[in-house]
Design a protein around this motif. Sequence first.
Motif, PDB file in Angstrom:
ATOM      1  N   GLY A   1     -10.270   9.022  -4.718  1.00 20.90           N
ATOM      2  CA  GLY A   1      -9.071   8.828  -3.904  1.00 20.90           C
ATOM      3  C   GLY A   1      -9.397   8.205  -2.566  1.00 20.90           C
ATOM      4  O   GLY A   1      -8.665   7.336  -2.067  1.00 20.90           O
TER       5      GLY A   1
ATOM      6  N   PRO B   1       0.824  -1.202   0.000  1.00 16.73           N
ATOM      7  CA  PRO B   1       0.000   0.000   0.000  1.00 16.73           C
ATOM      8  C   PRO B   1       0.861   1.256   0.000  1.00 16.73           C
ATOM      9  O   PRO B   1       2.032   1.213   0.360  1.00 16.73           O
ATOM     10  CB  PRO B   1      -0.795  -0.112   1.300  1.00 16.73           C
ATOM     11  N   CYS B   2       0.233   2.384  -0.385  1.00 17.05           N
ATOM     12  CA  CYS B   2       0.969   3.647  -0.386  1.00 17.05           C
ATOM     13  C   CYS B   2       1.465   3.964   1.021  1.00 17.05           C
ATOM     14  O   CYS B   2       0.841   3.599   2.002  1.00 17.05           O
ATOM     15  CB  CYS B   2       0.047   4.787  -0.840  1.00 17.05           C
TER      16      CYS B   2
ATOM     17  N   LEU C   1      -6.246   8.167   5.260  1.00 17.86           N
ATOM     18  CA  LEU C   1      -7.037   7.967   4.056  1.00 17.86           C
ATOM     19  C   LEU C   1      -6.851   9.174   3.145  1.00 17.86           C
ATOM     20  O   LEU C   1      -6.592  10.282   3.605  1.00 17.86           O
ATOM     21  CB  LEU C   1      -8.522   7.807   4.408  1.00 17.86           C
ATOM     22  N   ASN C   2      -7.011   8.958   1.852  1.00 15.41           N
ATOM     23  CA  ASN C   2      -6.884  10.039   0.891  1.00 15.41           C
ATOM     24  C   ASN C   2      -8.245  10.718   0.726  1.00 15.41           C
ATOM     25  O   ASN C   2      -9.120  10.202   0.045  1.00 15.41           O
ATOM     26  CB  ASN C   2      -6.402   9.489  -0.449  1.00 15.41           C
TER      27      ASN C   2
ATOM     28  N   GLU D   1     -10.299   4.455  -3.071  1.00 15.06           N
ATOM     29  CA  GLU D   1      -9.064   3.739  -3.381  1.00 15.06           C
ATOM     30  C   GLU D   1      -8.262   3.444  -2.114  1.00 15.06           C
ATOM     31  O   GLU D   1      -7.770   2.329  -1.907  1.00 15.06           O
ATOM     32  CB  GLU D   1      -8.227   4.599  -4.323  1.00 15.06           C
ATOM     33  N   SER D   2      -8.136   4.459  -1.247  1.00 16.61           N
ATOM     34  CA  SER D   2      -7.358   4.268  -0.020  1.00 16.61           C
ATOM     35  C   SER D   2      -8.106   3.410   0.994  1.00 16.61           C
ATOM     36  O   SER D   2      -7.497   2.703   1.785  1.00 16.61           O
ATOM     37  CB  SER D   2      -6.995   5.622   0.595  1.00 16.61           C
TER      38      SER D   2
ATOM     39  N   SER E   1      -7.440  -0.157  -0.118  1.00 21.31           N
ATOM     40  CA  SER E   1      -6.029  -0.481  -0.397  1.00 21.31           C
ATOM     41  C   SER E   1      -5.592  -1.690   0.433  1.00 21.31           C
ATOM     42  O   SER E   1      -5.991  -1.833   1.588  1.00 21.31           O
ATOM     43  CB  SER E   1      -5.171   0.740  -0.041  1.00 21.31           C
TER      44      SER E   1
ATOM     45  N   GLN F   1       1.740   5.628   4.321  1.00 19.88           N
ATOM     46  CA  GLN F   1       0.718   6.349   5.047  1.00 19.88           C
ATOM     47  C   GLN F   1       1.294   7.578   5.736  1.00 19.88           C
ATOM     48  O   GLN F   1       2.425   7.574   6.189  1.00 19.88           O
ATOM     49  CB  GLN F   1       0.082   5.435   6.114  1.00 19.88           C
TER      50      GLN F   1
ATOM     51  N   ARG G   1      -4.776  -5.464   7.596  1.00 22.03           N
ATOM     52  CA  ARG G   1      -3.620  -4.645   7.223  1.00 22.03           C
ATOM     53  C   ARG G   1      -2.482  -4.669   8.243  1.00 22.03           C
ATOM     54  O   ARG G   1      -1.353  -4.434   7.898  1.00 22.03           O
ATOM     55  CB  ARG G   1      -4.081  -3.206   7.012  1.00 22.03           C
TER      56      ARG G   1
END
Length: 463
Positions: free
Chosen positions: A40, A18-19, A33-34, A43-44, A47, A21, A68
């Motif tokens: 966005g 994942p991106c 979260l985005n 998506e987050s 994720s 954080q 996660r």
Amino acid sequence: MPKKVKPAGDGKEEGPVPCKQVKLEAAGGPSPLNLDSPSGLFESLISPVKTETFFKEFWEQKPLLIQRDDPVLATYYRSLFRLSDLKSLCSRGMYYGRDVNVCRCVNGKKKVLNKDGKVHFLQLRKDFDQKRATIQFHQPQRFKDELWRIQEKLECYFGSLVGSNVYITPAGSQGLPPHYDDVEVFILQLEGEKHWRLYHPTVPLAREYSLEAEDRIGRPAHEFTLKPGDLLYFPRGTVHQADTPSGLAHSTHVTISTYQSSSWGDFLLDTISGLVFDTAKADVELRAGIPRQLLLVETTAVATRKLSGFLRMLADRLEGTRELLSADMKKDFAMNRLPPYYVGDGAELSTPGGRLPGLDSTVRLQFRDHVVLTVGPDQDPSDETREKMVYIYHSLKNRRDTHMMGNEETESHGLRFPLSHIDALKQIWNSSAISVKDLKLTTDEEKQSLVLALWTECLIQVV
């Protein structure tokens, strides 16, 4: 098992990393979260699963479990709602049934332990501790800003109402018996752990809520435990039940739900009346009277054949229709959804600001995700011709405190224009910015009147 995703590097199932954080500092710090855009955010939220994969493989089809093991996300989820929040919320005037339910699953049956009237925190805590009752808090986005922020974005993303309920269950207890819902469900685990059992649907994509007896649902198709930061999705109709394991702290999760009454069947019912209305104006056969006494007898084969022919004619007409007339769905969505999330008093949503638009101005649409443009018959009962009109509905002035409460009276906000204004409105809708004098209207007066009406409702701004 449902599809189970863990970030790579934990020795378990591999998946996309994942991106990175953002570090969550104190309460009110940056969100992991985005929240920059509706897409966005979604998506987050799911994720590391990709949006395209989610809608191709899981949406309306099967459950998705995302575990996660992310301490930053776990801390953020815990901030969304805690057991300790109930004390301050009760002091604001909560009522049993409307805002809070207290219940427990006993021998496969739901036992409701609600008192009458106002909820007092000490009594609520007593039932929680001594009766091992689950506390269900309805629509917390009315009071919790971050849930408002999340759900408002999700309503933009789905184009459908998004509600939520918080469930707080003591250790060794279960709040609800096995059941299925008429909504798409996203579970966010906030505090403690929750043990889940999912079963195959008895009614796929169900249109109503229903309890299910244990002897009817068979063995669980999926069984797992959620921890803070985890997310679970399952389609409407999925039979499920959940309990808090013994010997642990209480469990808190929030159920975020959407797509109630948003099926093709609902949309067909919504649009068919407008299509019939339009067709009847053009086709004398549809305006002819039904046979005498048809309403007094069983439908005849002749009547059925006649209706079948009309439906085929409507289908042919639909193929060439540019504007579907939405009778209620678009209006209901705009009337009942959350207002845009804002920090402060929200004056910018109710009072027009900036320069007054004129013929030489360039304007652009604002709050695009909160505005619905639709065509429908004139709703003025004094107008017997019932010509088609353009309606603009928006949620800028909606009340957050009544969101998804069902029995609260709501008011629609928006504007109505003659059908001749449709092309000019589409220009504004489809342009990043447009000059008022370039609008496709006959006179300068009409152009100025249109943009002034939109500006007064805070729907456009001069750039």
